[in-house]
Design an enzyme around this catalytic site. Sequence first.
Site, PDB file in Angstrom:
ATOM      1  N   GLY A  58      39.780  44.154  45.081  1.00  0.00           N
ATOM      2  CA  GLY A  58      39.480  44.326  43.667  1.00  0.00           C
ATOM      3  C   GLY A  58      38.262  43.491  43.312  1.00  0.00           C
ATOM      4  CD  GLN A  61      35.837  38.624  40.977  1.00  0.00           C
ATOM      5  OE1 GLN A  61      36.371  39.707  40.911  1.00  0.00           O
ATOM      6  NE2 GLN A  61      36.076  37.787  41.972  1.00  0.00           N
ATOM      7  CB  CYS A  96      39.924  34.862  43.707  1.00  0.00           C
ATOM      8  SG  CYS A  96      38.761  35.449  42.471  1.00  0.00           S
ATOM      9  CG  LEU A  97      36.232  38.967  46.813  1.00  0.00           C
ATOM     10  CD1 LEU A  97      35.519  40.267  46.478  1.00  0.00           C
ATOM     11  CD2 LEU A  97      36.186  38.710  48.314  1.00  0.00           C
ATOM     12  CG  HIS A 123      43.608  38.705  41.028  1.00  0.00           C
ATOM     13  ND1 HIS A 123      43.935  37.588  41.753  1.00  0.00           N
ATOM     14  CD2 HIS A 123      42.244  38.712  40.956  1.00  0.00           C
ATOM     15  CE1 HIS A 123      42.822  36.947  42.100  1.00  0.00           C
ATOM     16  NE2 HIS A 123      41.784  37.621  41.650  1.00  0.00           N
ATOM     17  CD  GLU A 124      40.255  42.114  40.658  1.00  0.00           C
ATOM     18  OE1 GLU A 124      39.241  41.665  40.095  1.00  0.00           O
ATOM     19  OE2 GLU A 124      40.652  41.682  41.760  1.00  0.00           O
ATOM     20  CG  HIS A 180      38.613  38.064  37.642  1.00  0.00           C
ATOM     21  ND1 HIS A 180      38.075  36.821  37.867  1.00  0.00           N
ATOM     22  CD2 HIS A 180      39.177  38.434  38.820  1.00  0.00           C
ATOM     23  CE1 HIS A 180      38.301  36.461  39.121  1.00  0.00           C
ATOM     24  NE2 HIS A 180      38.974  37.418  39.727  1.00  0.00           N
TER      25      HIS A 180
HETATM   26 NI    NI Z   1      39.651  37.416  41.705  1.00  0.00          NI
END
Ligand code: NI
Length: 184
Positions: free
Chosen positions: A45, A50, A96-97, A138-139, A142
């Site tokens: 995701g 991000q 998380c990236l 999760h997304e 963000h």
């Molecule tokens: Ni994340």
Amino acid sequence: MILPIVAYGDPVLRKKAVPLTKDYDGLEMLIDSMWETMYESNGVGLAAPQIGKSLNLFVVDAGPMQDADYPEFKKVFINAEIIEEFGEKWEYEEGCLSIPHIRDNVKRYSDIAIRYWDEHFVEHEEEFHGMPARVIQHEYDHIKGVLFVDHLSELRKRLLKNKLITISKGGVEVDYKMRFPSTR
Ligand code: NI
């Protein structure tokens, strides 16, 4: 186009993202770039903040997580709004990236009802459960300026504090392109 992923510590990750309008300039290209960036970094995701854009937009491809109920799960979420979270809370190790090399258990509800618009600006109201619901939550966080580490206990947060500072200073090795707050 592969874009650098914004690292922990960048204020854009803490902003509340703004809604998108149908005539947003370059939306198709932006979504394409988000897919490309997400796959390049092996994510499941990716949310617009991000990549440095404070927009209510995220993409999810939870297919690789092999949830038997969702052999394929690839979707674009625009102006998403979670209407309800329900079911049982369950724990799973998330990453998380934007926060490389840190993984920790996060408790989330198993089911959600969500309203969103897809890449063609068609409105949907759907329920999801299991792994896709988790990735969406999760997304969605963000979009609200929330990160998975915010869900951890005070003790875990304290233990991770130095690692997070190191990430924000660019002191991590990653095999994908990142942008660190201190090196902008
Ligand atoms: Ni994340």
